[in-house]
Design a protein around this motif. Sequence first.
Motif, PDB file in Angstrom:
ATOM      1  N   ARG B  96      31.632  42.641  40.650  1.00 29.80           N
ATOM      2  CA  ARG B  96      32.720  42.210  40.038  1.00 29.80           C
ATOM      3  C   ARG B  96      32.858  42.551  38.501  1.00 29.80           C
ATOM      4  NH1 ARG B  96      36.687  39.513  41.590  1.00 29.80           N
ATOM      5  NH2 ARG B  96      35.803  38.835  43.607  1.00 29.80           N
ATOM      6  N   GLY B  99      37.297  40.847  36.710  1.00 31.73           N
ATOM      7  CA  GLY B  99      38.063  40.384  37.650  1.00 31.73           C
ATOM      8  C   GLY B  99      38.299  41.085  38.950  1.00 31.73           C
ATOM      9  N   GLU B 100      37.844  42.532  38.923  1.00 31.72           N
ATOM     10  CA  GLU B 100      38.055  43.622  39.971  1.00 31.72           C
ATOM     11  C   GLU B 100      36.607  43.730  40.747  1.00 31.72           C
ATOM     12  OE1 GLU B 100      41.854  45.500  37.859  1.00 31.72           O
ATOM     13  OE2 GLU B 100      40.450  46.858  38.744  1.00 31.72           O
ATOM     14  N   LEU B 101      36.811  44.034  41.731  1.00 30.03           N
ATOM     15  CA  LEU B 101      35.541  44.544  42.542  1.00 30.03           C
ATOM     16  C   LEU B 101      35.379  45.759  42.568  1.00 30.03           C
ATOM     17  CD1 LEU B 101      33.151  42.764  43.696  1.00 30.03           C
ATOM     18  CD2 LEU B 101      34.354  42.982  46.243  1.00 30.03           C
ATOM     19  N   PHE B 102      34.327  46.452  42.150  1.00 29.86           N
ATOM     20  CA  PHE B 102      34.157  47.985  42.378  1.00 29.86           C
ATOM     21  C   PHE B 102      32.908  48.058  43.206  1.00 29.86           C
ATOM     22  CE2 PHE B 102      36.804  49.456  39.257  1.00 29.86           C
ATOM     23  CZ  PHE B 102      37.111  48.265  38.324  1.00 29.86           C
TER      24      PHE B 102
END
Lengths: 112, 112
Positions: B96, B99-102
């Motif tokens: 994370r 805020g985004e999940l890669f």
Amino acid sequence: SQQGEEDPQALSIQEGENATMNCSYKTSINNLQWYRQNSGRGLVHLILIRSNEREKHSGRLRVTLDTSKKSSSLLITASRAADTASYFCAPFSQGGSEKLVFGKGTKLTVNP
Amino acid sequence: SAVISQKPSRDICQRGTSLTIQCQVDSQVTMMFWYRQQPGQSLTLIATANQGSEATYESGFVIDKFPISRPNLTFSTLTVSNMSPEDSSIYLCSGRYTGELFFGEGSRLTVL
């Protein structure tokens, strides 16, 4: 965390057509993320829409969010064969675990 | 965005052996997660990799079978122990970031 439910489970269209897939979830969220997975590969983050946003665009992608209905939709315009993939939504609620839980996804096939 | 590298990308293993998958992120991430994707299925969360402490496992997954390390904010390993054919899957690392999940590209394991 909660799991989104994508609908339909499978979608087959012709190149150039638009593809719409939907996501429903159960409890309030901070944001919702859409991902794409090409066969056997990792997930690619497409777009994040926050709970105070109703619509978001990124290139040929348009995402809407209706928090009153607890649903989101992903529209791919002018589809291409390269859009063939599985698409997943992931609702996220802050305050609990940071993890994302994935549903079965929508398997999109774009025929040339 | 964050770039996540996994290795090996694929391997064929013998029953009863163990394999360690490495996950390297090019940025410091707050959270790291390990997922499994069995053939034709969606992603299932195995555990949250906690920096400097024991991983948090989901129901159905145990530390003896899937030991996880996370020595710092950019690196984690997952070991699949005493493998059986049922462990044949794609294993995906994620992190994370802002805020985004890669996700990494995944490690495809085949157990014979």
